[in-house]
Scaffold this motif. Sequence first.
Motif, short mmCIF file in Angstrom:
data_model
loop_
_atom_site.label_atom_id
_atom_site.label_comp_id
_atom_site.label_asym_id
_atom_site.label_seq_id
_atom_site.Cartn_x
_atom_site.Cartn_y
_atom_site.Cartn_z
N SER A 181 51.56 38.71 61.54
CA SER A 181 52.85 39.20 62.04
C SER A 181 53.64 38.01 62.56
O SER A 181 53.05 37.02 63.02
CB SER A 181 52.63 40.24 63.15
OG SER A 181 52.11 39.62 64.28
N PRO A 204 58.52 42.84 63.61
CA PRO A 204 58.35 43.86 64.66
C PRO A 204 59.27 45.06 64.45
O PRO A 204 60.39 44.91 63.96
CB PRO A 204 58.75 43.11 65.94
CG PRO A 204 59.58 41.97 65.49
CD PRO A 204 59.13 41.61 64.11
N TYR A 209 56.33 45.43 68.28
CA TYR A 209 55.14 45.16 67.46
C TYR A 209 55.34 45.80 66.09
O TYR A 209 56.15 46.73 65.95
CB TYR A 209 53.86 45.68 68.13
CG TYR A 209 53.95 47.10 68.60
CD1 TYR A 209 53.76 48.16 67.73
CD2 TYR A 209 54.23 47.39 69.94
CE1 TYR A 209 53.86 49.47 68.18
CE2 TYR A 209 54.33 48.70 70.39
CZ TYR A 209 54.15 49.73 69.49
OH TYR A 209 54.26 51.02 69.92
N ASN A 230 47.07 39.56 69.59
CA ASN A 230 47.42 40.78 70.34
C ASN A 230 46.92 40.66 71.77
O ASN A 230 45.72 40.60 71.98
CB ASN A 230 46.79 42.01 69.66
CG ASN A 230 47.41 43.30 70.16
OD1 ASN A 230 48.58 43.33 70.52
ND2 ASN A 230 46.63 44.36 70.20
N GLU A 232 50.91 39.79 71.27
CA GLU A 232 51.54 38.75 70.48
C GLU A 232 52.17 37.71 71.42
O GLU A 232 52.13 37.87 72.65
CB GLU A 232 52.58 39.38 69.55
CG GLU A 232 51.92 40.31 68.53
CD GLU A 232 52.89 40.81 67.46
OE1 GLU A 232 53.98 41.24 67.84
OE2 GLU A 232 52.53 40.75 66.28
N ASN A 238 50.05 45.47 70.93
CA ASN A 238 50.17 46.49 69.88
C ASN A 238 49.14 47.60 70.17
O ASN A 238 47.94 47.40 69.98
CB ASN A 238 49.89 45.84 68.53
CG ASN A 238 49.98 46.82 67.38
OD1 ASN A 238 49.98 48.04 67.59
ND2 ASN A 238 50.05 46.30 66.17
#
Length: 515
Positions: A181, A204, A209, A230, A232, A238
């Motif tokens: 991500s 996101p 997230y 996580n 982040e 998340n």
Amino acid sequence: MSPQFQQARWSEPLLSEIGTPGERGYVPTAPEAEIAAHAPDPLAAIPPAFRRATAPALPQVAQPQLLRHFYRLSQETLGNDVAVDFGLGTCTMKYSPKVNEHLVRMPEVQDLHPAQHEDTVQGILEVLWRLEQMLCAISGLDRFTLQPPSGSAAVYTNASIIRAYHASRGEGEQRDEIVSSVFSHPCDQSGPWSAGFKVVELYPGPNGYPELDALKAALSNRTAGIVITNPEDTGIYNPHIAEFTRLVHEAGGLCVYDQANANGILGIARAREAGFDLCHFNMHKTFSSPHNGMGPAMGASGVKEELARFLPAPVVERRGDRFELDWNRPESIGKIRSFVGNAQIAVRSYAWILALGPDGIREVAETAVLNANYLATRLREVPGMSQPFPTSNTPIEQFRWSLEALREETGVGSADVSRNLADYGYQPVFGSHHPFIVPEPLTPEASESFSKEDIDGWADAMIDIAKRAQTDADDVLEGPYRNACRRIDAAALDDPERWVPSSRAERTKGAVRGD
Ligand SMILES: Cc1ncc(COP(=O)(O)O)c(C=O)c1O
């Protein structure tokens, strides 16, 4: 502006410019002739043509003069032991207990050589083995390597293990994509890319997230795995992480948890329960070792039992009361670093975990989360500060907010505010916020190391700087004023012709030119 702070300013010459011929700071205990009698001639192996004709012009400085020189230079810094330091972008700068520095300077540790026979290094092997057991307990995973010399190298290690895993199942060529991500740490994309994967990035959703649908769209029979941080780098956790790992497994991939910064989750959330197959910790970030350019690093990569055969060689095994280095690992991804990694960092981390114990470890996380949220509450008072994803308003640890509104109103951006923190005796904080998606970003982290007083002082400085920007922007744009060095000329960074000549610089210049 803080009335208390004024950094020392010395007009200190270079070491080579001070001293007097013949002066010495240290006199060797053995006379030169005695040394020569016992040691082989060090020049014997060097052909005469390669020997220098004259001795190098080394500084000749007496001890008090030398001490003065370095103390003066040290007064001109805002290092970790001098200033409150809320991190450099995503680089935690929490307190590393000094007692651990004492431990690594003990001759039993300092004088070890990595090529010593195993029989003579049982003590350090035991520390490495016990530290591995601790990390297994903290993560819920089964085996660790302490070899990677950084968090990024640990991500690369884990990506290489994923590649080896799929290759062992005959799917190496097909599974060539890693999902990550954009607000995971940038090395979660660059590590897999360096290991030969194509990287598919998730953006996101409204809560900060990635949404489950975005993940589903990214998964296919090309998916080798996911590498994700996580919370982040934005500090946002998340909450669907277990569903994420389930979906990746369903698609045939493996899941890597970047827990480099575990300050906010130690003793609370484990990689195993969240469904991860691999993870890594930055020992130099979470477990007491100076982070950043202040020393060597260690990224500890952990895996589930079924992936242990791919770990870099050697691993430390316990056989009865004896500890051995196991090099016989035919399916290993190979070496990531020489020997077993930075052993001194293992000693510091081991001491830190032992000193805290399980309850203390959890208290670290609870305090870090409390500090992050108190800091966030105070920063809402900063004029022009905004929170990019306001629905997720409880950061876990470091968090990334924006000074865009201040910039629009006054022309003063986050880098300017950061520089001015130095006038209040605080380490400028905002270094790395890649990728630059949040405009005018700042990524502070109070960690567990700082008191309410420290946080209040820092937040007050931020508020003061932003208010000064509103009344006299030029005053802030020209700061800082009270430091030995006011503004560094960063233009050289963008001018390849001014870079120090090195093969790496030449390669980068070639890339810049498009060679
Ligand atoms: C979440 C996260 N992952 C990975 C890294 C990379 O670690 P290193 O700087 O040791 O390469 C960092 C930076 O400290 C980080 O914050």
